[in-house]
Design an enzyme around this catalytic site. Structure first.
Site, PDB file in Angstrom:
ATOM      1  N   TYR A 147      11.330 -34.193   7.011  1.00  0.00           N
ATOM      2  CA  TYR A 147      11.913 -32.873   7.291  1.00  0.00           C
ATOM      3  C   TYR A 147      11.910 -31.989   6.047  1.00  0.00           C
ATOM      4  O   TYR A 147      12.490 -30.918   6.047  1.00  0.00           O
ATOM      5  CB  TYR A 147      13.340 -33.027   7.824  1.00  0.00           C
ATOM      6  CG  TYR A 147      13.393 -33.809   9.117  1.00  0.00           C
ATOM      7  CD1 TYR A 147      12.934 -33.233  10.303  1.00  0.00           C
ATOM      8  CD2 TYR A 147      13.843 -35.118   9.155  1.00  0.00           C
ATOM      9  CE1 TYR A 147      12.940 -33.948  11.486  1.00  0.00           C
ATOM     10  CE2 TYR A 147      13.855 -35.841  10.339  1.00  0.00           C
ATOM     11  CZ  TYR A 147      13.408 -35.248  11.502  1.00  0.00           C
ATOM     12  OH  TYR A 147      13.408 -35.953  12.677  1.00  0.00           O
ATOM     13  N   ASP A 209      17.537 -45.230  10.937  1.00  0.00           N
ATOM     14  CA  ASP A 209      16.486 -46.243  10.751  1.00  0.00           C
ATOM     15  C   ASP A 209      16.386 -46.706   9.301  1.00  0.00           C
ATOM     16  O   ASP A 209      16.207 -47.878   9.028  1.00  0.00           O
ATOM     17  CB  ASP A 209      15.129 -45.669  11.183  1.00  0.00           C
ATOM     18  CG  ASP A 209      15.083 -45.419  12.674  1.00  0.00           C
ATOM     19  OD1 ASP A 209      15.266 -46.377  13.429  1.00  0.00           O
ATOM     20  OD2 ASP A 209      14.870 -44.265  13.078  1.00  0.00           O
ATOM     21  N   HIS A 448       4.731 -38.483   6.663  1.00  0.00           N
ATOM     22  CA  HIS A 448       4.952 -38.258   8.087  1.00  0.00           C
ATOM     23  C   HIS A 448       5.750 -36.993   8.334  1.00  0.00           C
ATOM     24  O   HIS A 448       6.485 -36.520   7.466  1.00  0.00           O
ATOM     25  CB  HIS A 448       5.633 -39.463   8.740  1.00  0.00           C
ATOM     26  CG  HIS A 448       7.001 -39.761   8.207  1.00  0.00           C
ATOM     27  ND1 HIS A 448       8.154 -39.369   8.851  1.00  0.00           N
ATOM     28  CD2 HIS A 448       7.396 -40.402   7.090  1.00  0.00           C
ATOM     29  CE1 HIS A 448       9.196 -39.765   8.147  1.00  0.00           C
ATOM     30  NE2 HIS A 448       8.769 -40.399   7.078  1.00  0.00           N
ATOM     31  N   TYR A 529      15.043 -30.660  18.232  1.00  0.00           N
ATOM     32  CA  TYR A 529      16.444 -30.883  17.853  1.00  0.00           C
ATOM     33  C   TYR A 529      16.641 -30.751  16.344  1.00  0.00           C
ATOM     34  O   TYR A 529      17.763 -30.604  15.869  1.00  0.00           O
ATOM     35  CB  TYR A 529      16.930 -32.254  18.345  1.00  0.00           C
ATOM     36  CG  TYR A 529      16.790 -33.406  17.373  1.00  0.00           C
ATOM     37  CD1 TYR A 529      15.562 -34.026  17.174  1.00  0.00           C
ATOM     38  CD2 TYR A 529      17.872 -33.871  16.644  1.00  0.00           C
ATOM     39  CE1 TYR A 529      15.427 -35.066  16.279  1.00  0.00           C
ATOM     40  CE2 TYR A 529      17.746 -34.923  15.743  1.00  0.00           C
ATOM     41  CZ  TYR A 529      16.513 -35.511  15.561  1.00  0.00           C
ATOM     42  OH  TYR A 529      16.391 -36.542  14.659  1.00  0.00           O
ATOM     43  N   ARG A 530      15.556 -30.747  15.583  1.00  0.00           N
ATOM     44  CA  ARG A 530      15.621 -30.800  14.120  1.00  0.00           C
ATOM     45  C   ARG A 530      14.188 -30.606  13.666  1.00  0.00           C
ATOM     46  O   ARG A 530      13.257 -30.974  14.374  1.00  0.00           O
ATOM     47  CB  ARG A 530      16.105 -32.196  13.749  1.00  0.00           C
ATOM     48  CG  ARG A 530      16.337 -32.494  12.306  1.00  0.00           C
ATOM     49  CD  ARG A 530      16.764 -33.949  12.212  1.00  0.00           C
ATOM     50  NE  ARG A 530      17.133 -34.351  10.885  1.00  0.00           N
ATOM     51  CZ  ARG A 530      17.390 -35.606  10.541  1.00  0.00           C
ATOM     52  NH1 ARG A 530      17.331 -36.562  11.435  1.00  0.00           N
ATOM     53  NH2 ARG A 530      17.734 -35.901   9.316  1.00  0.00           N
TER      54      ARG A 530
END
Ligand code: ADP
Length: 605
Positions: A147, A209, A448, A529-530
């Site tokens: 993010y 995670d 990622h 959502y994000r």
């Protein structure tokens, strides 16, 4: 540090640094580090860098301002970002830039990093930023990987690394099952503290995670974990926040002097203001209360596999009532086999060297060789409570899941200790892990970034999003890793795109693919959502009902709370007045690869 030296150095542990690994994960983290560096070819930039000065201030003035801040915080607590950018890895991550950047390395970079030790010092920094009109960007731990990590949205912002010196667990209340933490407390650290205080059998934490992120950073960005307390935002209670003009407030019961319910009743009296401090740029959280879960008195992980891609829709329709009635008790995951193969930690080239999406028969052949055997979807869940309570719930789940032909219940005793199942087992029991890093090794210099739309828990929606993601990723020749995370009344589809961050063409392709998926999903009523820094403007733009009324409301709040727009400009697509109209927004139409606008406006009087 040279590549080889970086790879050979040990993994920092929790007693050494606040961002370190607990002892029980040290060996695993050392293996993970070796894997990461085995696939690493990206050179670190050897050249000394000038600090990237933010737009709107001259270099000399900026350097003078930093000298002034050094006097306030102490020389060693203000670091200019003038060294070569070093990506490190998860446990030794940079706080100067996004180690998984999808743009050029030099885009989302900080000019300097500062380290406050108290809320008062955070206030001083905010006042200083207003005096010189310098953008600041708070991070707790800076491990928001996928993010944007530690990176600021505006190039040349001064990063406030809160976690390094503000990392105390201020309170653990074993009677009320609550705690109060500062920004630098990671999930690893809180878990360790419970162990050390002999409270682990009494109460559980909830972990995402990967457990290296901070409780505050993850919660304000609305991250999730996998026990029944998985919705972190819903489980927090009470914030202390430094506002963009330097005042400090406590929310909820924290506003009542002498209260003893700040961590147990989130609302207090009057408007519930906490919401505006999550996924926003309206304040800097310096303390947060969090609820902890009583040890449920037993737990049992289970895993079911399903053979066909088309099993998705009926399975999701089976899951919905079970989840809503809490028979399925945690945010469980329905994962596609491709990601499970990648979670072996082996690079894609071990399976396939062609271009385009890795063929299904290659994946299925690889899956057939694993202890679980071949399948398309795997459901990972956990049942909580004493055995007699679990057995009732597990029997219901078993009967329902077996309505899908070809459904198999996997016997955990057949699975070796390093099988992915056991990592899911620990996480659903609130035991932080580091296993999840493995699938990032799928690509060399693996990085990622996610596409993560929200939908109802309905087969038709799951199929629609699955088909949409697959078609667009096929178009761009990208391997498809879908996982459905099922909440109480909705689910997030999380599609991670793994890319080589040393390959500009691959990065561009991944970004174009993401932009297309976001727009197509929004056109069908599905919103993220994000999201990553690079997509925030686009995603915020999809929430456009009634001529963008919500975005305008956010701008009004921003201008009222942060008149100079200095706090994390652009985060979540919210820009203060001084930035609007200067071309800062990033969307599909922006093709120059840059992230800056063409200036900023004057001070707002
Ligand atoms: P983590 O601590 O989980 O590694 P980060 O520190 O990267 O997470 O934080 C995630 C995002 O949330 C950051 O990009 C930042 O914008 C925001 N954030 C983190 N901590 C705070 C805080 N204490 N106050 C306000 N915003 C924060």
């Amino acid at each position: 540090m040279s590549f080889a030296a970086e790879a050979a150095s040990g993994v920092p542990t929790l007693p050494e640094v606040h961002s370190g690994i607990p002892q029980y994960l040290l060996e695993k983290a050392t293996h993970a580090k070796n894997w990461v560096f085995e696939g690493r070819t990206k050179e670190q930039r050897a050249r000394q860098r000038l600090p990237v000065v933010p737009l709107g201030i001259e270099r000399d003035e900026f350097l003078k301002a930093l000298s002034e801040l050094k006097e306030t915080l102490g020389n060693e607590h203000v670091e200019i970002n003038d060294k070569p950018l070093q990506d490190g890895w998860y446990m030794e991550h940079p706080n100067t830039h996004d180690m998984m950047t999808i743009l050029d390395d030099e885009e989302f970079v900080a000019s300097a990093v500062v380290y406050p030790s108290t809320t008062e010092e955070v206030q001083e920094i905010v006042r200083w930023a207003n005096k010189y009109l310098i953008p600041i960007f708070p991070i707790s731990m800076g491990r928001n990987l996928g993010y944007g990590g530690a990176a600021p949205r505006v190039r040349g912002s001064v990063t406030i690394d809160l976690g390094k010196r503000m990392n105390k667990i201020l309170n653990i209340n074993a009677e009320d099952y609550t705690c109060l933490v500062e920004p630098g407390v990671s999930f690893y650290a809180l878990y360790n503290a419970l162990e050390e205080r002999g409270l682990r059998d009494h109460m559980w934490i909830d972990t995402p995670d990967l457990g290296g992120g901070s409780i505050i950073g993850n919660t304000v960005d609305r991250g999730v974990g996998y026990t029944p307390y998985g919705d972190h935002w819903a489980c927090h209670s009470g914030l202390e926040v430094v506002l963009p003009t330097g005042e400090v407030i406590r929310t909820g019961m924290g506003a009542l002097p002498g209260n003893n319910t700040w961590q147990s009743f989130p609302y207090g009296f009057g408007p519930y203001s906490d919401g505006i401090f999550s996924q926003s740029n309206f304040g800097i959280v310096t303390k947060m209360g969090m609820t902890l879960m009583p040890n449920p008195g037993g737990y049992e992980s289970f895993m079911y596999t399903f053979q066909k891609e088309e099993d998705l829709a009926p399975l999701i329709d089976i899951i919905r009532p079970l989840r809503i009635s809490n028979i399925l008790e945690n945010v469980a995951q329905l994962r596609h086999v491709t990601q499970a193969i990648a979670a072996s930690g082996l690079p894609r080239t071990k399976f396939y060297s062609g271009t385009g999406r890795i063929p299904s028969d290659v994946i299925h052949a690889a899956a057939a060789e694993t202890p679980v055997g071949d399948y398309t979807w795997a459901y990972y869940g956990m049942s909580y409570g004493p055995a007699h309570i679990r057995s009732h719930k597990l029997a219901l789940i078993d009967a329902e899941f077996h309505k899908i032909p070809g459904c198999r219940k996997i016997d955990p005793s057949t699975l070796p200790a390093d099988e992915y199942f056991w990592s899911r087992d620990r996480i659903a029991a609130g035991i932080p892990d580091i296993h999840e890093l493995r699938w990032v090794n799928w690509a060399p210099n693996g990085a990622h970034i996610a596409f993560s739309p929200v939908s109802p828990i309905r087969g038709a929606d799951a199929t629609q999003l699955f088909e949409l993601g697959k078609a667009v990723q096929d178009k761009y020749g990208i391997d498809f890793f879908p996982a459905f995370c099922v909440g109480l009344r909705e689910m997030h589809l999380i599609v991670e795109i793994v890319f080589n961050r040393d390959d500009p063409e691959e990065k561009q392709r991944a970004l174009r693919c993401l932009r297309e998926m976001v727009d197509l999903a929004a056109a069908k009523g599905y919103g993220e959502y994000r999201t990553h820094l690079v997509l925030m403007d686009q995603v915020a733009g999809t929430y456009k009902w009634n001529d963008g009324a919500l975005g305008k409301f956010n701008e009004r709040l921003k201008d009222a709370l942060d008149p100079n727009g200095i706090l994390a400009p652009g985060r979540c697509g919210i820009w203060g007045k001084r930035y609007r109209g200067f071309g800062w927004e990033l969307g599909s139409e922006r093709t120059d690869g840059g992230s800056e606008g063409h200036g900023v406006g004057p001070r707002v009087e």
